[in-house]
Design a protein around this motif. Structure first.
Motif, mmCIF file in Angstrom:
data_model
loop_
_atom_site.group_PDB
_atom_site.id
_atom_site.type_symbol
_atom_site.label_atom_id
_atom_site.label_comp_id
_atom_site.label_asym_id
_atom_site.label_seq_id
_atom_site.Cartn_x
_atom_site.Cartn_y
_atom_site.Cartn_z
ATOM 1 N N ARG A 1 1.035 -1.250 0.329
ATOM 2 C CA ARG A 1 -0.305 0.260 0.180
ATOM 3 C C ARG A 1 1.004 0.771 -0.759
ATOM 4 O O ARG A 1 0.295 1.877 -0.686
ATOM 5 N N GLY A 2 1.685 1.300 0.716
ATOM 6 C CA GLY A 2 2.848 2.178 0.941
ATOM 7 C C GLY A 2 3.659 2.430 -0.658
ATOM 8 O O GLY A 2 3.537 3.833 -0.975
ATOM 9 N N GLN B 1 4.126 5.572 -5.280
ATOM 10 C CA GLN B 1 5.235 5.769 -4.966
ATOM 11 C C GLN B 1 5.544 5.203 -6.738
ATOM 12 O O GLN B 1 6.046 5.597 -7.474
ATOM 13 N N ASP C 1 11.301 10.258 -4.620
ATOM 14 C CA ASP C 1 9.355 10.057 -4.239
ATOM 15 C C ASP C 1 9.015 10.680 -4.901
ATOM 16 O O ASP C 1 9.245 12.003 -4.250
ATOM 17 N N THR D 1 5.659 10.635 -4.872
ATOM 18 C CA THR D 1 3.369 11.298 -4.469
ATOM 19 C C THR D 1 2.875 12.108 -4.025
ATOM 20 O O THR D 1 2.307 11.910 -4.088
ATOM 21 N N GLY E 1 -4.245 6.897 -1.792
ATOM 22 C CA GLY E 1 -4.864 6.784 -0.715
ATOM 23 C C GLY E 1 -4.861 5.047 -0.995
ATOM 24 O O GLY E 1 -4.402 4.476 0.493
ATOM 25 N N ASP F 1 -2.044 1.083 8.628
ATOM 26 C CA ASP F 1 -0.623 1.987 7.419
ATOM 27 C C ASP F 1 -1.569 2.861 6.637
ATOM 28 O O ASP F 1 -0.805 3.750 6.273
ATOM 29 N N LEU F 2 -3.687 3.138 6.936
ATOM 30 C CA LEU F 2 -3.943 4.149 6.033
ATOM 31 C C LEU F 2 -3.497 5.753 6.978
ATOM 32 O O LEU F 2 -3.049 6.391 6.134
ATOM 33 N N GLU G 1 -0.179 5.964 6.162
ATOM 34 C CA GLU G 1 0.222 7.274 5.333
ATOM 35 C C GLU G 1 -0.127 8.535 4.874
ATOM 36 O O GLU G 1 0.033 9.317 4.506
ATOM 37 N N ARG H 1 2.290 10.424 7.068
ATOM 38 C CA ARG H 1 3.786 10.509 5.971
ATOM 39 C C ARG H 1 3.080 11.537 4.792
ATOM 40 O O ARG H 1 4.362 12.154 4.584
ATOM 41 N N LEU H 2 2.595 11.668 3.993
ATOM 42 C CA LEU H 2 1.704 12.521 3.436
ATOM 43 C C LEU H 2 1.735 13.881 3.901
ATOM 44 O O LEU H 2 2.685 14.751 3.358
#
Length: 403
Positions: free
Chosen positions: A12-13, A17, A97, A99, A125, A198-199, A202, A205-206
């Motif tokens: 997912r991560g 990318q 990256d 993203t 996402g 995980d979501l 992320e 992180r973003l």
């Protein structure tokens, strides 16, 4: 965390990318996403047997690039692209990256706001089309068509961060998408799990990347603070059996003090330094909750005052719902129910279980156990989240046993 969950989190991560790198190179969003999905499917089949490669991102880039090129070299594609066949060879993409660039691309002004949100949740996402359809309260087929049209419309768009003149319009959508992504991860709209770390990870992180890029944007800092202050409570939200633990009953020693300190510091540095926006106010509310040593020590008058401001600058049913809870804490449950009653004719809440869940909570506090139990049961039938269904059903059963 199981091996499958770790693999799912890794993929997912990496997926956005890899998609960003391919779109940067080739520009064809729809074809690139199809290629990435094929590469992810290959990884799910091969990695559990052969082991995760030393550089999983490069592995996925190679696999997706090969899939992309194979598609373009098909008989029909070759006739259309003979002149550019030399540009279709797989390339080694720089280890960067992109993203965030992909995120802004998904929020391109050629798209309507609902399409911007849907495309970003899908491409960045990592939500499935079904999950996005649930979040938007539309059929899955409708959402699939919306996402497909959105990919076609951004196909030839420039892959780059927006200019300073374009940024404000695009930034508001980006922030909203990150907010929705985090919320879906913190409390999943459907399925057996309460949340998806995980979501949320992320989304955080973003938002950190966005904050580093735009350190002077108060609302970016506010959103990051809100996420940190909210996610800090994650370990206390469920008991050992996975049952939901309400905020007032959570073990506060399980809260992440480092995340709270970081979130509070962001709020203190940001609030009052520029225009006050909804994310800053929500972060300030979260900070008041997190800084209270016990539920009883929560400064509800301050929270209500913040909600009053939020209702002025960003009115909406969700704000009214939360304000009703704060109003009840300060002025009593019947007063909170009166605020809640203003939402009964709001079509935007017609499909949400949260209105009934809050109504049940306030009715129980007011001593109307029969009506509270009925509202808990209605709320349980309206949610697709299994942990929420179980919690609300148990609440209804508990009240029936007291009657």
């Amino acid at each position: 965390m199981t091996r499958n969950h770790r693999l799912e989190g890794l993929l997912r991560g990496l997926a956005p990318q890899v998609l960003a790198a391919l779109v940067h190179r080739h520009g064809q969003f729809d074809a690139c996403e199809d290629a990435v999905q094929e590469a992810l499917a290959d990884a799910v089949r091969q990695w559990p047997v052969e082991g995760v490669p030393e550089n999983p991102r490069s592995w996925l880039l190679t696999a997706a690039g090969r899939s992309l090129v194979d598609g373009w070299r098909s008989e029909s594609a070759r006739r259309r692209r003979e002149a550019t066949a030399g540009a279709l060879e797989p390339v080694v993409v720089a280890d960067q990256d992109d993203t965030l660039v992909l995120l802004f691309l998904c929020c391109h002004p050629v798209l309507s706001p609902p399409s911007q949100l849907a495309l970003t949740l899908r491409a960045v996402g990592g939500l499935t089309t079904a999950e996005i359809a649930t979040a938007f309260l539309v059929p899955e087929t409708t959402m699939a068509q919306r996402i497909s049209r959105a990919k076609q419309r951004v196909r030839g768009a420039r892959f780059a961060l927006p200019s300073e003149a374009e940024r404000p319009e695009r930034l508001s959508v980006v922030l909203h998408v990150l907010y929705l992504m985090f919320n879906e991860g913190y409390t999943a709209s459907s399925g057996p799990e309460l949340g998806r770390a995980d979501l949320t990870g992320e989304a955080i992180r973003l938002t950190r990347v966005l904050h580093r890029l735009l350190p002077g944007e108060c609302e970016v800092a506010g959103l990051l603070a809100l996420m940190l202050l909210t996610d800090a409570r994650r370990a206390a939200r469920a008991d050992a059996a996975g049952a939901i633990v309400p905020l007032a009953e959570q073990r506060r020693d399980l809260w992440d003090t480092a995340m709270i300190a970081e979130g509070v510091a962001l709020v203190e540095r940001t609030l009052g330094t520029g225009p006050v926006g909804p994310y800053q106010l929500q972060a300030a509310i979260a900070a008041v909750h997190d800084e209270a040593a016990t539920a009883q020590a929560t400064d509800w008058p301050q929270i209500l005052a913040l909600y009053d401001v939020l209702a002025q600058i960003a009115p909406g049913p969700v704000v009214t719902l939360s304000r009703a809870v704060a109003f009840a804490e300060v002025h009593g449950p019947r007063s909170g129910l009166a605020v809640l009653g203003t939402l009964d004719e709001d079509d935007r809440m017609a499909h949400s279980h949260r209105l009934e869940a809050v109504r049940a909570h306030l009715l129980e506090r007011a001593g109307d156990l029969v009506a509270a139990g009925e509202s808990y049961s209605r709320a349980a039938r309206m949610t697709a989240s299994l942990p929420e269904q179980r919690y609300l059903t148990l609440c209804a059963a508990r009240l029936r046993s007291r009657q």
